[in-house]
Design an enzyme around this catalytic site. Sequence first.
Site: not given
Ligand code: NAI
Length: 496
Positions: A190, A247-248, A265, A299, A399
């Site tokens: 996804k 979200t993690g 991660e 990240c 972050e």
């Molecule tokens: P997010 O963690 O919500 O999104 C990442 C992925 O998780 C996307 O594919 C999203 O559709 C999916 N997702 C969201 N809610 C979910 C759920 N309940 N169950 C399963 N999958 C779900 O991150 P978001 O809101 O896009 O970004 C917010 C912050 O997260 C950023 O500002 C950044 O600080 C951090 N982030 C960190 C990343 C990394 O590589 N460590 C990557 C993206 C965001």
Amino acid sequence: MLTQPDSLLKYLTDAKDLGLPQGHFIDGEFKAARSGRTMHSEDPGRGEAFANFARGDADDIADAVSSSRKALAVWRKTPPAERGRVLARTAELIRRNSERLAIAECLDSGKPIGEARGDVSGAARTFEYYAGACDKLEGSTFPLPSNYVGFSQFEPVGVTAHIIPWNFPISTAARGMAPALAAGCTVVAKPAEQTPFTALLLAELLTEAGLPAGVCNVVTGTGAEAGAPLVAHPGIDHVTFTGSVATGGRVLRACADNVTRSVMELGGKSPVVVLNDCNFDSTIANVAGAIFEHAGQICSAGSRLVIESAIHDRFVEALGKKAKAISLGHGLRSPDMGPVNSALQRDKILGFLDRARDRGAEFISGGRSSPNTESGKGYFIEPTIVANRPEDDELVQEEIFGPVLTVQKADDAEHALHLANCTRFGLVAGVFTSDFSKAHQLARDIDAGQVYINEYFAGGIEVPFGGNKQSGFGREKGLEGLKSYCKVKSIAARID
Ligand code: NAI
Ligand code: MG
């Protein structure tokens, strides 16, 4: 103004030539969402929608999981060498389609085309690496008394779910899919709703390389509508998640209900420790690259400069000059730095900067949004460096996920170690010094999944990657990453 050949710039106004898929990829073909709904992805360099894709939900997820479960029976029994050949052909096809993939990635994520090309070649390398590992998954024998035989073998964990973020769409997809497929698992991915296209194109290339239908399915849509039902589905045996800590945590709670294994991660606030005896020029270049590559949306970005006091003033002044010289622009124009991924992300970053200004923080460079001079649109933030902040400052602890570097001044190497470890994250750390012993003492004592000495982002697919503390758990990349997709079965027999 930055220039580029017309062959690239035509995509600024029309991306039709890229032939971007509009459906989910399920059972070896593109399919509309069962609900018929679609949504659009933005080009963050222009702040405009540029292509539509399927808006999936629990029904599409159910189709994909059932397809991957059926395909598991076929793929786990495919001889390892044949699995390797499919992955090797995929690497070749990624290389052959690299420009199309890079342009799609550039438009969808906003990153400069050069960085997107690097990500695509990295994805090819990932498939190549794991192609060679398929037939080298060797178990152990155990020293039992002579009237017993004991050995272990690796089995695929089963159907694996991959939740992919928007910062490194093709890299993260490849990093999860390739080892899962190498181990004999099947995949339901996804991608993030901001960047859905390269995961879909990757699934199509895998099929062209000979992957049986259903072994790799991709469902697009939002986290709430498609991600949540995927990770909660009882037909999923393992979840690989890359994204935010919040979200993690939600994903982990869903995994707990079905006792689903997972790799998390979750980002970081990684320190770059610079000691007085570093190589000045190369360290400046590394510190800038660590935070301004992909506008800091990495990240493992080096978002805190922890610097010894004797070198502090001269270093920060030179770094500020470098930051001010960074060009901003649409990714297709090969700027030094592109936009951030969305209006939401831009506003989140500006919130951090506004609050810091209210607290009286000093800005060495940047600090504001910067409209694209070409179109007046797009989500640009100036390369920002904030002068020495106390340990408990939000800019030190949180972050930001943008081009914002926070400086922390250290009295000596020991104080630098304390500051390096002062957050709840532990993903990576950089260490810059010409003192071999100090470098290795810091590498030993910093609580992080990986430490880079004298080159930030050193390493490749061969090197395991993952977090400590709230940066998550489990390791990806390397042979260690392959083990995440394997179950060990021990077999013991009495033979007398
Ligand atoms: P997010 O963690 O919500 O999104 C990442 C992925 O998780 C996307 O594919 C999203 O559709 C999916 N997702 C969201 N809610 C979910 C759920 N309940 N169950 C399963 N999958 C779900 O991150 P978001 O809101 O896009 O970004 C917010 C912050 O997260 C950023 O500002 C950044 O600080 C951090 N982030 C960190 C990343 C990394 O590589 N460590 C990557 C993206 C965001
Ligand atoms: Mg997009």
